[in-house]
Design an enzyme around this catalytic site. Structure first.
Site, PDB file in Angstrom:
ATOM      1  N   TYR A  28       0.908  -3.678  -2.646  1.00 36.37           N
ATOM      2  CA  TYR A  28       1.037  -3.475  -1.188  1.00 36.37           C
ATOM      3  C   TYR A  28      -0.350  -3.382  -0.550  1.00 36.37           C
ATOM      4  CZ  TYR A  28       2.590  -0.893   3.064  1.00 36.37           C
ATOM      5  OH  TYR A  28       2.845  -0.461   4.346  1.00 36.37           O
ATOM      6  N   SER A  80      -1.651  -1.010   7.103  1.00 39.23           N
ATOM      7  CA  SER A  80      -1.350   0.316   6.548  1.00 39.23           C
ATOM      8  C   SER A  80      -2.651   1.011   6.161  1.00 39.23           C
ATOM      9  CB  SER A  80      -0.488   0.155   5.285  1.00 39.23           C
ATOM     10  OG  SER A  80      -0.475   1.359   4.538  1.00 39.23           O
TER      11      SER A  80
HETATM   12  N1  NAP Z   1       6.691   3.773   7.610  1.00 41.73           N
HETATM   13  C1  NAP Z   1       5.432   4.025   7.402  1.00 41.73           C
HETATM   14  O1  NAP Z   1       5.041   5.169   7.184  1.00 41.73           O
HETATM   15  C2  NAP Z   1       4.417   2.919   7.422  1.00 41.73           C
HETATM   16  C3  NAP Z   1       3.085   3.257   7.202  1.00 41.73           C
HETATM   17  C4  NAP Z   1       2.121   2.249   7.223  1.00 41.73           C
HETATM   18  C5  NAP Z   1       2.492   0.947   7.459  1.00 41.73           C
HETATM   19  N2  NAP Z   1       3.804   0.639   7.660  1.00 41.73           N
HETATM   20  C6  NAP Z   1       4.126  -0.766   7.912  1.00 41.73           C
HETATM   21  O2  NAP Z   1       4.834  -0.855   9.128  1.00 41.73           O
HETATM   22  C7  NAP Z   1       5.766  -1.943   9.071  1.00 41.73           C
HETATM   23  C8  NAP Z   1       7.150  -1.447   9.410  1.00 41.73           C
HETATM   24  O3  NAP Z   1       7.459  -0.366   8.552  1.00 41.73           O
HETATM   25  P1  NAP Z   1       8.795   0.503   8.711  1.00 41.73           P
HETATM   26  O4  NAP Z   1       8.518   1.803   8.071  1.00 41.73           O
HETATM   27  O5  NAP Z   1       9.293   0.447  10.108  1.00 41.73           O
HETATM   28  O6  NAP Z   1       9.761  -0.332   7.724  1.00 41.73           O
HETATM   29  P2  NAP Z   1      11.351  -0.303   7.521  1.00 41.73           P
HETATM   30  O7  NAP Z   1      11.963   0.846   8.235  1.00 41.73           O
HETATM   31  O8  NAP Z   1      11.572  -0.443   6.051  1.00 41.73           O
HETATM   32  O9  NAP Z   1      11.756  -1.668   8.255  1.00 41.73           O
HETATM   33  C9  NAP Z   1      11.248  -2.875   7.744  1.00 41.73           C
HETATM   34  C10 NAP Z   1      11.664  -4.001   8.648  1.00 41.73           C
HETATM   35  O10 NAP Z   1      11.222  -5.221   8.038  1.00 41.73           O
HETATM   36  C11 NAP Z   1      12.345  -6.072   7.877  1.00 41.73           C
HETATM   37  N3  NAP Z   1      12.202  -6.906   6.688  1.00 41.73           N
HETATM   38  C12 NAP Z   1      11.984  -6.503   5.414  1.00 41.73           C
HETATM   39  N4  NAP Z   1      11.930  -7.592   4.598  1.00 41.73           N
HETATM   40  C13 NAP Z   1      12.119  -8.676   5.395  1.00 41.73           C
HETATM   41  C14 NAP Z   1      12.187 -10.073   5.159  1.00 41.73           C
HETATM   42  N5  NAP Z   1      12.080 -10.601   3.923  1.00 41.73           N
HETATM   43  N6  NAP Z   1      12.393 -10.907   6.209  1.00 41.73           N
HETATM   44  C15 NAP Z   1      12.535 -10.406   7.459  1.00 41.73           C
HETATM   45  N7  NAP Z   1      12.504  -9.092   7.752  1.00 41.73           N
HETATM   46  C16 NAP Z   1      12.288  -8.240   6.724  1.00 41.73           C
HETATM   47  C17 NAP Z   1      13.536  -5.160   7.771  1.00 41.73           C
HETATM   48  O11 NAP Z   1      14.713  -5.874   8.091  1.00 41.73           O
HETATM   49  P3  NAP Z   1      16.151  -5.408   7.471  1.00 41.73           P
HETATM   50  O12 NAP Z   1      16.438  -4.086   8.078  1.00 41.73           O
HETATM   51  O13 NAP Z   1      17.089  -6.452   7.933  1.00 41.73           O
HETATM   52  O14 NAP Z   1      15.947  -5.368   5.993  1.00 41.73           O
HETATM   53  C18 NAP Z   1      13.173  -4.086   8.798  1.00 41.73           C
HETATM   54  O15 NAP Z   1      13.501  -4.539  10.090  1.00 41.73           O
HETATM   55  C19 NAP Z   1       5.641  -2.520   7.666  1.00 41.73           C
HETATM   56  O16 NAP Z   1       4.772  -3.632   7.678  1.00 41.73           O
HETATM   57  C20 NAP Z   1       5.025  -1.384   6.871  1.00 41.73           C
HETATM   58  O17 NAP Z   1       4.299  -1.854   5.763  1.00 41.73           O
HETATM   59  C21 NAP Z   1       4.777   1.591   7.647  1.00 41.73           C
END
Ligand code: NAP
Length: 222
Positions: A128, A115
């Protein structure tokens, strides 16, 4: 990319789902364990998942992550432990468990989804940010330890991406103001992140390893 097999965590939605679809479109067989099949908060679940995992795995994408917001003086011990576990320790354990399944000399790749908060700060993101900065450090070590086996390891650091996680953490009114602070004027789409991820995981990436690539519409260069 056909004949290659990938494991992508957190592929039920958001960035992980887009990366899995993008790799599938390239002909990769993609394993996308559900949260119930692989709970990264539980070492037992990780061990059990790894025990039943067989065959070659050419690509590991540590994507799943959690981002509970709290200023440092309000951080709860259980949230601290859970975030360090899911965002940092679990990726390390998965790499350790998957490495024996990565065939040598077959362009294997490890991608850790980090991130922008691993490199710049914002109040409320301390835990985080620490976990993701640790993930970048892990990436660099992996790059050195695995270079001799032709395994390339990188981090990919998105800025603000249009996903559930973002919409949960940023109220709609604040989102508009936020977009005004992003030089490109909008959130990233998950497909834009997946496109770069697919390149980093492919044999087309021949020389890039140990890096943290920031994809944020110019946000952090201001
Ligand atoms: N969105 C952003 O703007 C952004 C920016 C920078 C970095 N990121 C990073 O990108 C990655 C994905 O982000 P996203 O926005 O796509 O997140 P999201 O929409 O919240 O999805 C998170 C995913 O992780 C899974 N997950 C959460 N806790 C878990 C656990 N204990 N065991 C197994 N699976 C788990 C969730 O599964 P369930 O649906 O089953 O809970 C979901 O599939 C993350 O590492 C996040 O930190 C995101």
């Amino acid at each position: 990319m056909s004949g290659r097999r990938a494991l992508v965590t957190g592929a039920s939605r958001g960035i992980g789902q887009a990366i899995a679809r993008r790799l599938q479109a390239d002909g990769v067989e993609v394993l996308t364990p559900t949260h119930a099949e692989l709970d990264l908060a539980s070492d037992r679940s990780i061990d059990e998942y790894l025990r039943q995992l067989t065959g070659s795995v050419h690509i590991l994408v540590n994507n799943a992550g959690i981002n509970p917001l709290a200023e440092i003086r309000a951080v709860q011990d259980e949230k601290l432990a859970e975030t360090l576990q899911v965002d940092l320790a679990a990726p390390l354990r998965l790499v350790r468990g998957v490495l024996p399944l990565m065939p040598r000399g077959k362009d294997c790749r490890i991608l850790n989804i980090s991130s922008v908060w691993s490199v710049v700060a914002k109040p409320g993101r301390g835990v985080y940010a620490a976990a993701k900065a640790g993930l970048n450090a892990l990436t660099r070590t992996l790059a050195l330890e695995l270079a001799g086996e032709g395994i390339l390891a990188n981090s990919l650091s998105p800025g603000f991406v249009d996903t559930e996680l973002t919409r949960r953490n940023i109220p709609p009114a604040q989102l508009t103001a936020l977009c005004a602070q992003i030089p490109l004027g909008r959130l990233a789409t998950v497909d834009e992140i997946a496109e770069l991820a697919a390149f980093l995981c492919s044999p087309r990436n021949t020389y890039l390893t140990g890096q943290n690539l920031i994809i944020d519409g110019g946000y952090t260069c201001q």
